[in-house]
Design an enzyme around this catalytic site. Sequence first.
Site, short mmCIF file in Angstrom:
data_model
loop_
_atom_site.label_atom_id
_atom_site.label_comp_id
_atom_site.label_asym_id
_atom_site.label_seq_id
_atom_site.Cartn_x
_atom_site.Cartn_y
_atom_site.Cartn_z
N HIS A 66 0.99 -1.26 10.22
CA HIS A 66 1.67 -2.56 10.35
C HIS A 66 2.70 -2.67 9.23
CE1 HIS A 66 -1.20 -4.15 13.35
NE2 HIS A 66 -2.07 -3.40 12.72
N ARG A 68 5.14 -5.25 9.13
CA ARG A 68 5.41 -6.68 8.87
C ARG A 68 6.88 -7.09 8.93
NH1 ARG A 68 0.33 -7.46 10.08
NH2 ARG A 68 -1.16 -7.06 8.41
N ASP A 309 -4.61 2.01 10.04
CA ASP A 309 -4.50 0.58 10.35
C ASP A 309 -4.00 -0.16 9.11
OD1 ASP A 309 -4.55 -1.90 11.52
OD2 ASP A 309 -6.73 -2.03 11.69
ZN LIG Z 1 -6.21 -3.78 15.76
#
Ligand SMILES: [Zn+2]
Lengths: 428, 323
Positions: A66, A68, A309
Site C-alpha cells: 500500500h 497511500r 502487505d
Molecule cells: Zn487486505
Amino acid sequence: MSARTILFQGGRIVDPSQGLDGVLDLLVVSGKVAKVGKGLEAPENARVVSCEARLVLPGLVDVHVHLREPGAEHKETIASGARAAVAGGFTSICAMPNTDPVIDSPATVGFVAAAGREAGLARVYPVGAISVGQRGEQLTEIGELVEAGAVAITDDGSPVMDSGLMRMALEYSRAFDIPVADHPEDMGLSRGGVMNEGLVSARLGLQGKPNASEDVHIARDLLVAELTGGHIHLQHVSTRLGVDLIRRAKARGVRVTAEATPHHLLLTETSVEGYRTDAKMNPPLRTEADRAAVEEGFLDGTLDTLATDHAPHHYDEKEQAFDDAPFGIVGLETALGLLLTHFVEAGKLDLLALVERMSLNPARAFGLKAGTLADGAPGDVTVVDPELEWTVDPTAFHSKSRNTPFKGQVLRGRAVLTVVAGRVVHEL
Amino acid sequence: MNRTASSLGKDLVGIEGLSADQIVSILDTAEPFKEISERRIKKVPVLRGKTIVNLFLEPSTRTRISFEFAEKRLSADTVNITATGSSVVKGETLVDTARNLEAMRIDMVVIRHGSSGAARFLAERIPSNVVNAGDGSHEHPTQALLDLLTIRDHFGKIEGLKVCIIGDILHSRVARSNIFGLLKLGAEVAVCGPMTLLPTGIDALGVHVFRRVEEAIEWANVVNVLRLQLERMKAGFVPSLREYNRIYGVSTARLKKAGPDFLVLHPGPMNRGVEIDSDVADGPHSVILRQVTNGVAVRMAVLYLLAGGMPEQAEAAKQGDVG
Ligand SMILES: [Zn+2]
C-alpha cells in the site's frame, strides 16, 4: 550504456528459475542480464562489485504493497514507498488500489505508473480495482486498466462480498491473463472485529473476527475460481483451515496462488496484549495453531508467495485506543531480514526456496518480467550480506511510517546493494 | 510513606492485574468510609488540595455522580469533562487529551471511555493516578469492587459462594471485572445469557456456562443481572425484548427455585420488564440500592489508596488526622 553495466563478481548466485545455487559471476549489460558464469571479464567502463561472501539474488518482488498515494501522502508516497522497497531488497512492487481516489480508471492507473517511473527506484506496478470505487457493485473497465498498465485487479482493503460480481471478475479477467486478487473476509462474520476472536479477545474485551470469516470467503473464492477457470490470488492467508482449503484446491487443479505475510508467519494474537496497536492488522494475528499452519503452507509451497502487505500509517493514527487505530503494519524494510533469520538461518527453508517465494513465484503470479537472472532478463539484482546483524529501528526507516511490531528485533541478513535495470538504487 | 504489599500502585486499570490481597485491602478500606456517608457533615480532609479530573468520554450519569460524591467527601477539587462538552468531538485524540491533562498538573484522572484499553493507554502516558471508570467492553473495576463489597456485607465472605452473571456477557465490562474479582477471592462463577451474547472462549476464564436461567438460579447464591442494551436487539443479537424477558428475564416465578439466602444484584440502570421484573428489583432479595451506597465507599477507598493512604490508617483518616 556503460552506466548500466555491472559485473557482480564471486557472489553466491541463487536463482530458482534456473535451479542455480553456486559461487559465480553475473554480468548485467545495458540494464539486462547478459551472462552468468565463472571468471567473467568486465567490459570497459563496467562497475565491478565484489560479492565475496554475499548472496546475489534476482531482485525481490512484493505483490502486496500500500503506497497511500494519491490521498494519504502523509503516510507514504509512491516515491517513499519505492525507496523503502529498494532498501529492503525489493526491485518490483505492486501498488494496491485502495487509495483516495481509488485506482479504478486508466487515468489513475497511469498516474501510479508514471509516479513510479519518476521515482526511479523500484519498479512500481499498479493494481487496479475490481469494482468502481471499490464499492463492490460494478466492474471497472478491466481491459482499459490493463492497457494502462495494471498487472492485476483487487478490491483489497475490502473483500468482494458479492459472489456474482466475483464470478464476473474472474471470468472477464481471463481474456487479459491477469490474476484477480482478493482479501478474503466475510464481513457479516467479522463485523466490528478488531482482532482475532478467541481467548485473548474475550479477556481484553475487544471484538473479535473469527477464523470462519476468512475460511468461508476463501472457500467461496476457490469454488468460483474453479467454476470460471479464472486465476484467483488469495491475499494474506491467516487461518489453518484456509491453508488447507487452498492446498486441496491446488491439488484439484484450481488456478490459485496465495500469500503468506511475515507477520502471520511469525506472530500470534498474544502480540495484541497490552492493547498494542502495532499488532493490529487485518486479517488479525491468530492462534499458534494458525501460525503453524501458515508456516507449514509456506514451507510446502501452498502459500507460494511471500507478501508484506506493507500498510503504512502515521504514528498519531496508531497512537490511539485500540478500537480507533487503523489496521496494518509496514513490512518492506523488515521482510528479508525476518525471513533470512527465522526461516533460512533457523534451518526451516533453504535459500533457493526462499528466493522462489520472494521473487520468482510472485513475479509469475502477477505476470511480471522479474524473478530470474536468465539471459536477457531485466537487470534487477539484490545483493545480500547474510552475516550482517542489525536491529530493527523504525526511526531509520525510509518509509514515511514506523508502525511495526518487530521494533528492536535483532536480525541477521540484509540487502546491501539493490540494482534495478542495471542502476544502483540502494547501497548500504 | 512506606508502601506495603496492599498498596495499589499508580493506577487502577482493572481487576485482572490485582492480587486477592489488594482486592481485600480495598474492601477493608471501604468499611470505615461507609460511615462518613451517614454523617451530617459528609466530608473528611483526606484528599484536600488534590485535583481530580473526571474524564467521561462516554455518557454515564451514575458512575460519574458516584465518583464525584466520593471525591467531594474526601475534600478533593474536581473538574468534570464530558464527551459532548470536550474537544474530543472536535477531533482531539486521547493522546492530546492526555498531554493537556499532564500540562495542567492534575493529581488524578477518572476515565470512562468507549474503547477497551483506553484507561491503560492513558495510565501509560501520564504521571497522574488513573482510575478506570469503564473502558469499552474491557473492565469496570470499581463496579466489581462494590459488587464484591455488597456480597461480602451480606454473607460475611466471598470464598465458596456461587455467583452467576446473567445477560450480555460479550459486551459487558462489569461481567469481566466481576469474573476476575470473584475468582480471585475464591467464589465459583457462572454466566448465563443468549449464546449470541457469550464471548468465544469464556469458559477458558474458568467460569461455568448455563444455558437456562432457571438452572442458573437454582445453582447460585447470588445472581448479578446485567442490563440488556437496547442496541443489541437492533444489531440482531436477540430477536426481541419480549423474547429476552420470556427466556432470560429474572422474575419472581423463577426465583421460587432460589434458596432462602439469595441475593439479586444489578449494576443499573435497569430495564424493568426486560432483564429484571419490578417485583424482583424491589423485592426482598434485591440489594440494588445497597450497591449504590457501597459504590461511593469503594470509590473513596480506591482514591484514598491511590493517593498513598494505607488501609490500616483508613479508620484514622475518617477523623481527618492523616496527613
Ligand atoms: Zn487486505
